[in-house]
Design an enzyme around this catalytic site. Structure first.
Site, PDB file in Angstrom:
ATOM      1  N   ARG A  85       1.674  -4.435   3.277  1.00 30.60           N
ATOM      2  CA  ARG A  85       1.862  -3.955   1.899  1.00 30.60           C
ATOM      3  C   ARG A  85       3.313  -3.600   1.610  1.00 30.60           C
ATOM      4  NH1 ARG A  85      -2.976  -2.037   3.584  1.00 30.60           N
ATOM      5  NH2 ARG A  85      -1.959  -0.201   4.412  1.00 30.60           N
TER       6      ARG A  85
ATOM      7  N   GLU B 121      -1.742   5.988  12.582  1.00 33.83           N
ATOM      8  CA  GLU B 121      -2.803   6.953  12.263  1.00 33.83           C
ATOM      9  C   GLU B 121      -4.140   6.452  12.822  1.00 33.83           C
ATOM     10  OE1 GLU B 121      -3.343   7.513   8.095  1.00 33.83           O
ATOM     11  OE2 GLU B 121      -4.376   9.412   8.356  1.00 33.83           O
TER      12      GLU B 121
HETATM   13  P1  AMP Z   1       2.076   5.756  10.126  1.00 38.04           P
HETATM   14  O1  AMP Z   1       2.718   4.898  11.153  1.00 38.04           O
HETATM   15  O2  AMP Z   1       1.074   6.696  10.673  1.00 38.04           O
HETATM   16  O3  AMP Z   1       3.110   6.452   9.250  1.00 38.04           O
HETATM   17  O4  AMP Z   1       1.228   4.801   9.182  1.00 38.04           O
HETATM   18  C1  AMP Z   1       1.836   4.099   8.155  1.00 38.04           C
HETATM   19  C2  AMP Z   1       1.313   2.688   8.059  1.00 38.04           C
HETATM   20  O5  AMP Z   1      -0.090   2.621   8.147  1.00 38.04           O
HETATM   21  C3  AMP Z   1       1.694   2.094   6.724  1.00 38.04           C
HETATM   22  O6  AMP Z   1       2.132   0.751   6.942  1.00 38.04           O
HETATM   23  C4  AMP Z   1       0.430   2.157   5.900  1.00 38.04           C
HETATM   24  O7  AMP Z   1       0.268   0.965   5.179  1.00 38.04           O
HETATM   25  C5  AMP Z   1      -0.694   2.353   6.889  1.00 38.04           C
HETATM   26  N1  AMP Z   1      -1.524   3.532   6.588  1.00 38.04           N
HETATM   27  C6  AMP Z   1      -1.641   4.639   7.355  1.00 38.04           C
HETATM   28  N2  AMP Z   1      -2.484   5.516   6.820  1.00 38.04           N
HETATM   29  C7  AMP Z   1      -2.919   4.972   5.656  1.00 38.04           C
HETATM   30  C8  AMP Z   1      -3.801   5.412   4.622  1.00 38.04           C
HETATM   31  N3  AMP Z   1      -4.403   6.607   4.677  1.00 38.04           N
HETATM   32  N4  AMP Z   1      -3.989   4.597   3.562  1.00 38.04           N
HETATM   33  C9  AMP Z   1      -3.368   3.399   3.503  1.00 38.04           C
HETATM   34  N5  AMP Z   1      -2.533   2.927   4.436  1.00 38.04           N
HETATM   35  C10 AMP Z   1      -2.308   3.697   5.505  1.00 38.04           C
END
Ligand code: AMP
Length: 178
Positions: A66, A103
């Site tokens: 995205r 996550e």
């Molecule tokens: P992080 O590495 O934990 O900061 O996760 C960020 C990445 O995971 C981004 O590329 C987001 O597109 C995706 N992502 C993580 N959590 C969500 C969420 N709750 N909703 C949508 N996309 C998420």
């Protein structure tokens, strides 16, 4: 045609919350209604790029998948190149790779070894900042190529996950926070 720029509230009202996707316990932020709305989409790009004039950024790096949507549009606006950071195994040429925890799960992302030249000024963009693992890994790849990160921009920041702590030293911009 000049349109009134969207407010963060208008953008956040368009973001759809999908409980338990793709796993139980995750509140997935669906940004497709923002993309489908001409004013919200172009306004988001205006807000993500507002600190910079065309010529001040050499490359906008977008994170799979995205992040590509926002980064490519930002690159057009800033007259900068677009560089994809992709999930491992997707880029055809030689790559540098970086492992990270996210996550929901673990992953490896990659960048082409010649995607950024040393000293190039980079705007890094993704749709959402959660724990910061993805953006920190992407930033590490950019730095490995000698790129200079001017800012990291997100449409959404999940503040309660403290992703900024993983991105210390980089200016961060997020349009909507939860
Ligand atoms: P992080 O590495 O934990 O900061 O996760 C960020 C990445 O995971 C981004 O590329 C987001 O597109 C995706 N992502 C993580 N959590 C969500 C969420 N709750 N909703 C949508 N996309 C998420």
């Amino acid at each position: 045609m000049t349109q009134k720029p969207p407010t963060p509230t208008e953008i956040s009202q368009a973001i759809r919350n999908i409980p338990d996707f793709p796993k139980p316990g995750i509140q997935f932020k669906d940004i497709t209604p923002v993309l489908a709305d001409a004013r919200l989409f172009s306004g988001s790009i205006d807000l993500l790029t507002e600190r910079f004039k065309p010529g001040e950024v050499d490359a906008v790096v977008g994170i799979d998948a995205r992040g590509f949507i926002f980064a490519a549009a930002a690159a057009m606006k800033l007259r900068a190149g677009f560089v994809p950071v992709r999930k491992k195994g997707k880029l055809p040429y030689q790559t540098h790779e970086q492992d990270y925890a996210l996550e929901y799960g673990n992953a490896t992302i990659a960048i082409h070894v010649d995607a950024i030249k040393p000293g190039e000024r980079v705007l890094l963009v993704d749709d959402l900042l959660a724990t910061g693992g993805t953006a920190a890994a992407a930033a590490a790849l950019v730095k490995r190529l000698g790129g200079q990160i001017l800012e990291i921009g997100f449409l959404i920041e999940l503040q309660f996950l403290n992703g900024r702590d993983r991105l210390k030293g980089y200016p961060i911009r997020s349009l909507v926070t939860y």
